[in-house]
Design a protein around this motif. Structure first.
Motif, PDB file in Angstrom:
ATOM      1  N   CYS A  44      79.601 123.700  38.711  1.00 30.80           N
ATOM      2  CA  CYS A  44      78.407 123.084  38.125  1.00 30.80           C
ATOM      3  C   CYS A  44      77.163 123.292  38.973  1.00 30.80           C
ATOM      4  CB  CYS A  44      78.639 121.595  37.885  1.00 30.80           C
ATOM      5  SG  CYS A  44      78.860 120.638  39.404  1.00 30.80           S
ATOM      6  N   THR A  45      77.310 123.767  40.197  1.00 32.27           N
ATOM      7  CA  THR A  45      76.200 123.842  41.145  1.00 32.27           C
ATOM      8  C   THR A  45      75.002 124.637  40.626  1.00 32.27           C
ATOM      9  OG1 THR A  45      77.781 123.623  42.955  1.00 32.27           O
ATOM     10  CG2 THR A  45      75.568 124.390  43.523  1.00 32.27           C
ATOM     11  N   PRO A  46      75.171 125.821  40.026  1.00 28.91           N
ATOM     12  CA  PRO A  46      73.991 126.523  39.530  1.00 28.91           C
ATOM     13  C   PRO A  46      73.191 125.691  38.524  1.00 28.91           C
ATOM     14  CG  PRO A  46      75.865 128.004  39.580  1.00 28.91           C
ATOM     15  CD  PRO A  46      76.396 126.623  39.856  1.00 28.91           C
ATOM     16  N   GLY A  47      73.872 124.998  37.647  1.00 27.71           N
ATOM     17  CA  GLY A  47      73.185 124.156  36.676  1.00 27.71           C
ATOM     18  C   GLY A  47      72.456 122.998  37.327  1.00 27.71           C
ATOM     19  N   TRP A  48      73.090 122.386  38.340  1.00 28.11           N
ATOM     20  CA  TRP A  48      72.423 121.314  39.083  1.00 28.11           C
ATOM     21  C   TRP A  48      71.158 121.844  39.748  1.00 28.11           C
ATOM     22  CZ3 TRP A  48      72.858 116.252  39.041  1.00 28.11           C
ATOM     23  CH2 TRP A  48      74.076 115.635  38.720  1.00 28.11           C
ATOM     24  N   LEU A  49      71.246 123.023  40.343  1.00 31.78           N
ATOM     25  CA  LEU A  49      70.079 123.601  41.009  1.00 31.78           C
ATOM     26  C   LEU A  49      68.937 123.839  40.024  1.00 31.78           C
ATOM     27  CD1 LEU A  49      71.939 126.047  43.395  1.00 31.78           C
ATOM     28  CD2 LEU A  49      70.444 124.161  44.111  1.00 31.78           C
ATOM     29  N   MET A  50      69.268 124.356  38.857  1.00 30.22           N
ATOM     30  CA  MET A  50      68.209 124.656  37.882  1.00 30.22           C
ATOM     31  C   MET A  50      67.607 123.372  37.304  1.00 30.22           C
ATOM     32  SD  MET A  50      68.373 127.716  38.579  1.00 30.22           S
ATOM     33  CE  MET A  50      66.988 128.298  37.655  1.00 30.22           C
ATOM     34  N   ALA A  51      68.447 122.385  37.016  1.00 31.06           N
ATOM     35  CA  ALA A  51      67.932 121.107  36.517  1.00 31.06           C
ATOM     36  C   ALA A  51      67.077 120.434  37.590  1.00 31.06           C
ATOM     37  CB  ALA A  51      69.082 120.201  36.100  1.00 31.06           C
ATOM     38  N   SER A  52      67.501 120.545  38.844  1.00 32.85           N
ATOM     39  CA  SER A  52      66.744 119.955  39.949  1.00 32.85           C
ATOM     40  C   SER A  52      65.403 120.657  40.129  1.00 32.85           C
ATOM     41  CB  SER A  52      67.549 120.033  41.246  1.00 32.85           C
ATOM     42  OG  SER A  52      68.762 119.327  41.116  1.00 32.85           O
ATOM     43  N   MET A  53      65.376 121.979  39.967  1.00 31.78           N
ATOM     44  CA  MET A  53      64.108 122.720  40.048  1.00 31.78           C
ATOM     45  C   MET A  53      63.160 122.267  38.951  1.00 31.78           C
ATOM     46  SD  MET A  53      63.783 124.666  42.643  1.00 31.78           S
ATOM     47  CE  MET A  53      62.216 125.271  42.057  1.00 31.78           C
TER      48      MET A  53
END
Length: 178
Positions: A123-132
């Motif tokens: 899930c990390t890539p999605g978390w990074l993009m949502a966080s950005m």
């Protein structure tokens, strides 16, 4: 081995230029692309199958859970939920596009590492993009702001994600002063 020169044009007038294929022009991680295939293809499959950008994950056909998030013109968007036909002229950033051209990690990526906010990593890539997306809208998000992110983590990293976002905010403020 003899070459068959009969198939080669003998003079410039024998060359017929092939017209440029029409398609959907878009920018992904700062690079221009033209999609000439099925306009109904979801962006996720274009990224993963055509461009071999495998950071964005498949999280189900409806994009719930946020594993497939990318930034489209700066806004978090489900890559499975948007067809290529809607992306003409758009600028897309995937998790691969967060680091700079020299390979230096974005402060948010580094914060996820420093806070061990990765778990299994799916899930990390999605978390990074949502966080950005969140940090693009709110420079210093509260816990409540962070809790509105649509991502799911079955490893239980939500608390560490919150800390990573806060660490990234601090690092980005520090970088702005430098």
């Amino acid at each position: 081995m003899a070459q068959d020169h009969a198939a080669l044009p003998t003079k410039a007038t024998d060359i017929t230029p092939v017209p440029v294929r029409s398609g959907i022009d878009l920018t992904i991680n700062g690079e221009s692309f033209r999609h000439t295939g099925d306009p109904d293809m979801p962006l996720l499959w274009y990224l993963r199958d055509v461009l071999q950008l495998n950071g964005t994950k498949y999280g189900g056909e409806h994009g719930k859970g946020g594993a497939d998030l990318v930034l489209v013109d700066g806004k978090a968007t489900s890559a499975i939920g948007i067809p290529m036909s809607k992306l003409g002229g758009k600028h897309i950033v995937t998790v691969e596009g967060l680091a700079d051209t020299k390979g230096n990690l974005h402060p948010l990526q580094q914060a996820f590492i420093d806070e061990d906010a990765i778990g299994c990593g799916y899930c990390t890539p999605g978390w990074l993009m949502a966080s950005m997306d969140l940090l693009n809208r709110i420079k210093n998000p509260s816990d409540n702001d962070i809790d509105t992110l649509p991502n799911l983590c079955r490893c239980g990293c939500q608390t560490r994600v919150r800390q990573a976002i806060k660490r990234a905010v601090a690092a980005m403020k520090q970088g702005a002063k430098a």
